[in-house]
Every structure is written in C-alpha cells, then in structure tokens.
Design a protein around this motif. Structure first.
Motif, PDB file in Angstrom:
ATOM      1  N   ILE A 192     131.404 107.425  82.802  1.00 52.65           N
ATOM      2  CA  ILE A 192     130.145 107.591  83.548  1.00 52.65           C
ATOM      3  C   ILE A 192     129.858 109.065  83.826  1.00 52.65           C
ATOM      4  CG2 ILE A 192     130.212 105.236  84.471  1.00 52.65           C
ATOM      5  CD1 ILE A 192     130.972 106.274  87.194  1.00 52.65           C
ATOM      6  N   ASN A 242     124.107 106.728  89.454  1.00 54.01           N
ATOM      7  CA  ASN A 242     123.503 107.998  89.028  1.00 54.01           C
ATOM      8  C   ASN A 242     124.233 108.591  87.827  1.00 54.01           C
ATOM      9  OD1 ASN A 242     122.830 109.123  92.452  1.00 54.01           O
ATOM     10  ND2 ASN A 242     121.707 107.706  91.150  1.00 54.01           N
ATOM     11  N   LEU A 243     125.567 108.470  87.822  1.00 57.84           N
ATOM     12  CA  LEU A 243     126.341 108.980  86.693  1.00 57.84           C
ATOM     13  C   LEU A 243     126.099 108.114  85.457  1.00 57.84           C
ATOM     14  CD1 LEU A 243     129.815 109.764  88.387  1.00 57.84           C
ATOM     15  CD2 LEU A 243     128.034 111.405  87.772  1.00 57.84           C
ATOM     16  N   LYS A 244     126.247 106.804  85.626  1.00 63.00           N
ATOM     17  CA  LYS A 244     126.201 105.911  84.464  1.00 63.00           C
ATOM     18  C   LYS A 244     124.843 105.946  83.775  1.00 63.00           C
ATOM     19  CE  LYS A 244     127.583 101.369  82.891  1.00 63.00           C
ATOM     20  NZ  LYS A 244     126.372 100.583  82.611  1.00 63.00           N
ATOM     21  N   LEU A 245     123.772 106.083  84.573  1.00 65.83           N
ATOM     22  CA  LEU A 245     122.427 106.142  83.994  1.00 65.83           C
ATOM     23  C   LEU A 245     122.004 107.580  83.707  1.00 65.83           C
ATOM     24  CD1 LEU A 245     120.680 103.443  86.231  1.00 65.83           C
ATOM     25  CD2 LEU A 245     121.567 103.165  83.909  1.00 65.83           C
ATOM     26  N   ALA A 246     122.927 108.531  83.880  1.00 60.30           N
ATOM     27  CA  ALA A 246     122.624 109.948  83.643  1.00 60.30           C
ATOM     28  C   ALA A 246     121.379 110.385  84.409  1.00 60.30           C
ATOM     29  CB  ALA A 246     122.467 110.239  82.139  1.00 60.30           C
ATOM     30  N   ALA A 273     126.345 111.811  82.822  1.00 61.02           N
ATOM     31  CA  ALA A 273     125.588 112.698  83.709  1.00 61.02           C
ATOM     32  C   ALA A 273     125.731 114.153  83.274  1.00 61.02           C
ATOM     33  CB  ALA A 273     126.040 112.511  85.153  1.00 61.02           C
ATOM     34  N   LEU A 295     133.273 113.389  93.561  1.00 64.06           N
ATOM     35  CA  LEU A 295     132.128 113.983  92.872  1.00 64.06           C
ATOM     36  C   LEU A 295     131.464 115.067  93.725  1.00 64.06           C
ATOM     37  CD1 LEU A 295     130.170 113.931  90.441  1.00 64.06           C
ATOM     38  CD2 LEU A 295     128.839 112.207  91.666  1.00 64.06           C
ATOM     39  N   ASN A 306     126.228  99.483  87.331  1.00 65.72           N
ATOM     40  CA  ASN A 306     127.311 100.161  88.065  1.00 65.72           C
ATOM     41  C   ASN A 306     128.664 100.052  87.404  1.00 65.72           C
ATOM     42  OD1 ASN A 306     129.552 100.541  89.949  1.00 65.72           O
ATOM     43  ND2 ASN A 306     128.007 100.859  91.496  1.00 65.72           N
ATOM     44  N   ASN A 307     129.269  98.978  87.045  1.00 70.11           N
ATOM     45  CA  ASN A 307     128.897  97.580  87.061  1.00 70.11           C
ATOM     46  C   ASN A 307     129.695  96.764  88.061  1.00 70.11           C
ATOM     47  OD1 ASN A 307     127.337  98.379  84.839  1.00 70.11           O
ATOM     48  ND2 ASN A 307     128.624  97.409  83.339  1.00 70.11           N
ATOM     49  N   ASP A 313     125.360 101.767  78.043  1.00 73.23           N
ATOM     50  CA  ASP A 313     125.406 102.890  77.104  1.00 73.23           C
ATOM     51  C   ASP A 313     124.099 103.064  76.343  1.00 73.23           C
ATOM     52  OD1 ASP A 313     128.098 103.130  77.871  1.00 73.23           O
ATOM     53  OD2 ASP A 313     128.765 101.768  76.308  1.00 73.23           O
ATOM     54  N   CYS A 317     122.741 108.967  78.603  1.00 68.34           N
ATOM     55  CA  CYS A 317     123.581 107.817  78.980  1.00 68.34           C
ATOM     56  C   CYS A 317     124.147 107.058  77.794  1.00 68.34           C
ATOM     57  CB  CYS A 317     122.900 106.884  79.981  1.00 68.34           C
ATOM     58  SG  CYS A 317     121.231 106.436  79.644  1.00 68.34           S
ATOM     59  N   GLU A 363     127.859 106.253  91.379  1.00 63.45           N
ATOM     60  CA  GLU A 363     128.248 105.684  90.087  1.00 63.45           C
ATOM     61  C   GLU A 363     127.041 105.285  89.253  1.00 63.45           C
ATOM     62  OE1 GLU A 363     131.365 102.761  90.619  1.00 63.45           O
ATOM     63  OE2 GLU A 363     132.660 104.219  91.603  1.00 63.45           O
ATOM     64  N   GLY A 418     121.387 112.092  87.303  1.00 60.14           N
ATOM     65  CA  GLY A 418     121.546 113.413  87.905  1.00 60.14           C
ATOM     66  C   GLY A 418     122.565 113.357  89.033  1.00 60.14           C
ATOM     67  N   PHE A 419     122.655 114.463  89.776  1.00 62.37           N
ATOM     68  CA  PHE A 419     123.655 114.583  90.832  1.00 62.37           C
ATOM     69  C   PHE A 419     122.978 114.734  92.189  1.00 62.37           C
ATOM     70  CE2 PHE A 419     125.457 116.331  86.934  1.00 62.37           C
ATOM     71  CZ  PHE A 419     126.691 115.692  86.862  1.00 62.37           C
TER      72      PHE A 419
END
Lengths: 437, 437
Positions: free
Chosen positions: A324, B280-284, A328, B325, B310-311, B82, A333, B278, B286-287
């Motif tokens: 994950i 935000n990371l998985k769907l790219a 980012a 993070l 998430n999942n 993905d 993704c 999680e 942002g931070f």
C-alpha cells in the motif's frame, strides 16, 4: 509412489510461474523436497503418503523470506519508541546492547525471534547481529533456515575487538556451517558510515572467495548521505561502487535516498534492494522508491528489520505495508500488486541470497519450505482472489502450518521444535533484567 | 456495594487523564456504566459483583472508535484491487453497488462488519452507506454502538431518487432511533463533488436543528481539488466554508490535500479530521498531514474506510499505520507517539461525534465500552510499555473481551450477540452470487 507427506490444499500459489493460483491441487513432499504439485485427484491416485493432510480452506505459499533482521534484538522489543533516531540509538539501544549482548542473549533472543517468525509464516531470514555462531546454532536446532551475517563494524564490541578478529571469527562461523543444510552465511559489514575502506575491500575479496552474499545497511537516511559527502566527497553508493563492492552479491538494505542514476546503476550491477517499509516509517528514515526500483529492473525484496525498530517480525504485515505504501509513493495504485508483492517476499528474497535454485517458489525439486494460511475466517470472508486476500486482509495468526526442508515446524499453530512456555519464561526473565536498567 | 461486573486487570489505560497506565487496577461496571476504576485490593473489598473476571495478562482500553466506514461493503472485501482509482470505481465498485445494494445486502454486510469490528476491539463506528435504517437495526440488535450516516448524493440510487427523498428518508431514520441508547445519526453528504450547494445548505440547517454531526469525504485526492477549482473557481474546503457548513459539527474525512492556511482554518472552525491512512495509501490518494494537523490544534481521529478499499476494519492495525506513517510524513519520529495515537482512535473520535461526554475514555460515569487485550503472547513479549506494545506490536486477534454499554459482546474471543457460523454462511452465499457477475 510412496511419499512422506501429501497435502491437499484449496489453493496452491507457487509464485513461479507468475500470477498462478492452482485450485484443489495437492503437494507431495519427500524427505526435504517437493516431489510434485498436481491436481488433487491425480495426487490421490498417484501417491501413497505416510502423512496425508487436508487443508481445504487454506492456501499454500512458499515460505516467506525475511531479508533483513537483527533477530536477537527481539529481547529489546518495544524497549523505547517515539524518540529521535540518534537519541534512540545513543541513549537506549546502544547502551542496552553494551550492557546485555552476550552469547546467552543472542541465543535466547534468536530463539524467540525464530518462534515468532515460524508462527508468522517465515521460513528463512537474513540476519545481522553479534555472535552469529549462536544464531546459527539456534536455527540448526529449531529447523529454521537462515543466512547468518558475519558482522563487521570498525569499533570493538562484545563479539570482536578489531578488523582481524571480526574476520577470523566470521570465517570460523562460515566454516562450521558450510555443510549445514539450513544455515548459510553472508558477510555483514554494518553500514558505509561504520566500516572503512580497507575492511570493505577485504570483505569483498573474501565474499568472492567463499561465494557468499554481502548484507549491508545503505542509504538509510538523508543524514548518512550528507555525512558521506562531507567525509568522503561522495555519496555512500558511489564510494561503495568505487571500492568495487557493488555486485549481484550485495543486499543493500533500506535505500530510502536514491537518485534516478543510482537506481539505473543498481539495476546494471545486479544489486538487490531490501525494502523495510515499517522500519523506515517508524524511524522517519524516508521512503524507498520500491515500485520504481522494480520497474527499472532492480531485484527488490522485503525485510522487517529488527523488532527494536518495527516492532515485530511479521512478514504478512510487512508485505501489506509495502504494497500500500508503494502505491502512495509512486502516486499509482497499480504498482506492487498482490502477486508482485508476494514474489518480493519469496522468490526475490531467495534470489538476493543466491538460494533461488532451491527456495522461494513451490516447484518439484525445490526444498519443501511451505506455509499454509487458513483463509476461511471472518476477517477474510468473502473471498474473491486468494493472493489479494492474503496481502490486503491476511493476518499472520491465520498461518496454520509451516514446513521447512520437509519438516513440519508449525502444526495447527503449535510449534513442534521449540517450546512455547519455555520461550515465554525466558523472555520474561530477560524483560525483568533489562527493565532494571 | 453490589455491581454487575468487576474486572481485575493487569493494566488499565483510561486515555483520560493523558499518558496514564494503572497497574493491577480493577474496573467496576453497573448496568451500562463504569462505576469505578480503583486499585485492585480496594475494589475487592469495596465491591461485590455478580460477575468477577480476572484478566491478569490483559490491558483494558476504551473501546476503539472507527470514525469512517462503509460497513455493508464488507461483502465486497477484496472484490478488486491494484486498479487505477477511476477504473476501480467506474468498472468495479459502482456497477457492483448498482447490481447488489439492497436492504438485505446492507443488513448482511453490516452484520459481518459489526462482527469483525467487535472481534477487533471497535465498539463504535461512524458509517456512511445506503439504507442506513438497516445499518441501525443491525447495530441495535447486535449491541453495537454506531453513528449511522444519513447519506446524501446528487444522483438517484437504490436508496432514494432525489434530494427530497434522501432528506425525508434520512430524517425518518433519525426519528426512529432518536431515543436508542446505542444508535446515533449524522448527516452524510458524500463529497463536495457529488453534492451541490443547495442540498449542502439544507443539510447544514437540518444538522443544526437536529443537533447532529455532518460526515463527508473532503480533499481525498488532488484530482478532486483541481476539478473543484475548474468548476467552482475555488478549492472544496473554501466552497464548503463559503456555504457555512464548516464547523465543529463537521467530520472531514481523508484530507490528503491541505495547505497551511487551510489547516489553521480547520483548527479555528473546530472541524475534526478523520485520518484513514491505509485507504489513502492503497488508493494512492496522498498523505494526510496527521501530525501537523494535531500540532496546530485540529481534532484528528482515525477511520479504516470501507473494506473494499482497505481491506479490513482493523483499528489496531490502522493505529499502527497512522503512527508510523505520520513520522515519515513529518520527518520526525517523535510525532504520533503511542499514547497520542490511542487517543486519536478513542477520545478524539468521541469528540468528533459529539459523544465525548459518555464514551472515548474509561472513567466513572462513562458508558462501559471496554476492550481487553491479552498482551502475554509470544508476539508481544517482552513487554516494557503496554501502550507502545499495543500500538507497535499488537494484533487485533489479541482482543479477548469486549463490552459495549456494559454488555459483554465478545467473551474470550467468542461473539455473544452474533452467530459466527451463520455469518460465515451468509458471507459465502453473497460471495458466490457476487462472483457470478
């Protein structure tokens, strides 16, 4: 044909060939090796097994390969957190090491780590710590596969006093285990900022002679890079390249500071990068460009780092964080999809360690290093794609059974080669001693 | 004094007062409330309990509050991964919703989610989904605390056809549950890009009249911000501010795109930010600058988002991801220390939902929403600091017991209000149907 063990699994995920999931297949083990992976019905007629196991809600994957650990540091798990890196090292970790690290500490800490790793589906780890002979001994006894690091650092420690002693003692460990089926060795010069040019050159020659890998922290922080420019007039990677030590033998750990030309150089030289996402986050070291490295042809594998900075040895969790986080960082993704991530934690690790001829994937003739994950639990239901489910929803407590070199070391969540209650007692004894500090 | 339940715990972590860990204390529950938290010896002499429980290797923490979910989407767990965000939504999630979302889907999916949340130590969740009356009903029956979102979106769905119908149906759900001790409501306009100005103004007035929160995805992606500048000539936050809808009633979810002046504005207006690291990371996406938000006075809480992205609904894992993070994002490993992170996932969540007078911390008079975590396991040994151990090494499978409003809903890992095998069967039925797509 008679075999030792026949496992009927709901899914088998061999990693090689890529993107493959066999449904209702069976895996036959004979002695230490995989004898066959074929459809369940064929297996039932072809093989007669001493031990036949039905895992009809489980996925079999190759044993996970943790390519960067300091196993014995398990006894320092959570000793101090949330501190600036240099304060954490100078005031907590290094004083604790100075006070406590000895052969007993290494044996007991490694044993605890090995138990945690087996329970989490890790069947091989690449370690860097003092008293590597004790690490090796614990692994040989516990039936755990390991690459123990012949550590080198410029200053004296409890393990050795000077360059010669580090190298002589390291070679002794190598010699003692060179015919052991489970224990391999690698040179482990700690980092560019703790090992000077002369010993690096000697290590490079010795690694070639013994034909073993080199395991080193490189470009972990921006500070390390700045310091090297000040002291050597160049970035650490450039210095290592000039010393001739960058090759396919090298496992470069962390690599949070990379420029495009450096990535291209790594690919060209065949250097493997060990990505330790959780350690890099927790210590605020930076972001390793894992996806970009892979896309440009670098062999990227995954490590947890030691429990003092993670704070666990959970490769299933680490795969998830890697997958994950990479999305980012790359702002895309689609990168580090589930299959790619599993490959990083298995076959890529094996390749980095020079062991991909025998481990890292499930195929006939390979060592039987196998992990079963029970996917029929409330947290992994419904299930559409088993590999994605393992990476994005899996929990290491769903690891039910583990085999290493054909020997079952975890059986329905029970350790078979290590005694849980004794490990707990030992860890508590150390906890009370270390707390007193 | 006679009480219903008396729990003797190795540690009690009340969250309020800050940075406190009571060792060998006891917690008394009477009816739905906490009666006392006092030293174990005092408790044994002061109270006589119908039910006395020894948790001598456990920590008690306030029930975790998951401030952003789409609970029913559990049935889509891992349906597709993905993929680029818009392809994922347009070609997978939205078509699946169009085909499957109905009252049964919402009831069954929510039940599965509630079971997962209880098993992971979550005692309250803030939800946004269609058929919120069915979400509410499941929670009331399962003894789960929830804030169900009265969803609003500009286009027609299975739940409602137009603005009036969304609002009328939402108010009906609110009215039906306004005296329910476990179920609260919030308005849940989906996002700035899916809800136009007029309904936002109406929702703002209604939220004030009913005195309930507003729950909205805001600044999830850079694309959302760019699109708003194109369409409205301003960033979404500015538009919402101009509409008068930004206040301490607002839970702004995701917030990966923020400028300093916006953060200062959020602090001034009392807006809460729900951090979903999680997702935000998985769907790219942002931070989210979680540490900076907290330092500048914004109330930051933690959510998992739905299982489709998430999942899982694992708040212990989410706390860990948030904590590590934030350090890398802030380039400072001292931020989001363990106590701060636990507070975000408990008391800050309660505050955002307007419930901090009754939940979010363990103190006399509060609702008895309590989670016991067994820390004496191989993966959390040795143990130096219990709060740090929970955040950095804890696993949701170590949650042993859970109480909500004084009722024990998880007992030694067994659900008491939901039937595990029935949930598994239902989930598998949906899996087979949805797979056919």
């Amino acid at each position: 044909m008679q075999v030792d063990t026949l496992i009927h699994a709901r899914w088998i995920i061999p990693v090689e060939p890529e993107n493959t999931v066999h449904e209702n297949y069976s895996l036959a083990i004979n002695e230490d090796k995989i004898e066959a992976i074929i459809p369940g019905d064929d297996a039932r007629s072809k093989f007669k097994a001493n031990n036949e196991i039905n895992l009809d809600q489980h996925a079999l994957i190759p044993g996970l390969i943790n390519t960067h650990t300091h196993a014995a540091m398990s006894l320092f798990r959570g000793l101090s957190n949330d501190l600036p890196l240099m304060e954490w090292l100078n005031e907590h970790i290094w004083p604790a090491e100075q006070k406590w690290v000895n052969p007993d500490f290494v044996s007991d800490g490694t044993e605890l780590a090995v138990a945690e790793m087996i329970r989490g589906g890790t069947t091989c780890f690449n370690d860097m710590y003092f008293f590597p002979g004790h690490t090796a001994e614990v692994c040989a006894n516990a039936g755990m596969r390991a690459v123990v690091g012949l550590i080198f650092i410029d200053f004296p420690t409890a393990w050795a006093n000077d360059a010669d002693e580090y190298l002589v003692k390291g070679e002794e460990v190598h010699d003692a285990y060179r015919h052991n089926p489970l224990v391999n060795t690698a040179f482990a010069p700690h980092a560019p900022y703790t090992v000077s040019d002369e010993p690096l050159k000697r290590i490079n020659v010795l690694a070639e002679e013994l034909d073993i890998p080199i395991h080193m922290h490189i470009h972990e922080t921006a500070f390390e890079v700045e310091q090297s420019i000040e002291q050597h007039g160049k970035r650490p990677l450039q210095r290592l390249k000039d010393l001739g030590i960058l090759s396919s033998r090298m496992l470069a750990v962390h690599m949070t500071q990379l420029e495009l030309n450096e990535i291209e150089e790594l690919a060209k030289l065949g250097v493997s990068v060990v990505h330790c996402p959780e350690s890099n986050l927790k210590l605020a070291s930076g972001f390793c460009p894992a996806a970009q490295l892979g896309n440009l042809g670098v062999n990227v594998c995954i490590g947890t780092d030691g429990t003092a900075s993670n704070n666990d040895l959970d490769m299933i969790g680490e795969m998830r964080t890697a997958a994950i986080l990479a999305k980012a960082v790359a702002n895309d993704c689609t990168v580090l999809d589930a299959h790619t991530t599993l490959r990083m934690a298995t076959l890529n690790g094996a390749k980095a360690l020079g062991l991909d001829e025998s481990i890292g994937s499930l195929k006939k003739g390979n060592q039987a290093d196998i992990v079963a994950i029970d996917l029929e639990q409330l947290e992994t239901i419904p299930l559409y794609e088993p590999v994605e489910q393992i990476i994005y929803s899996g929990n290491r407590q769903q690891v039910s059974d583990v085999w290493i070199a054909g020997k079952q070391v975890l059986k329905d969540r029970e350790l078979t080669t290590l005694e849980y209650s004794r490990l707990m007692d030992k860890a508590k004894e150390w906890q009370e001693k270390i707390k007193e500090r």
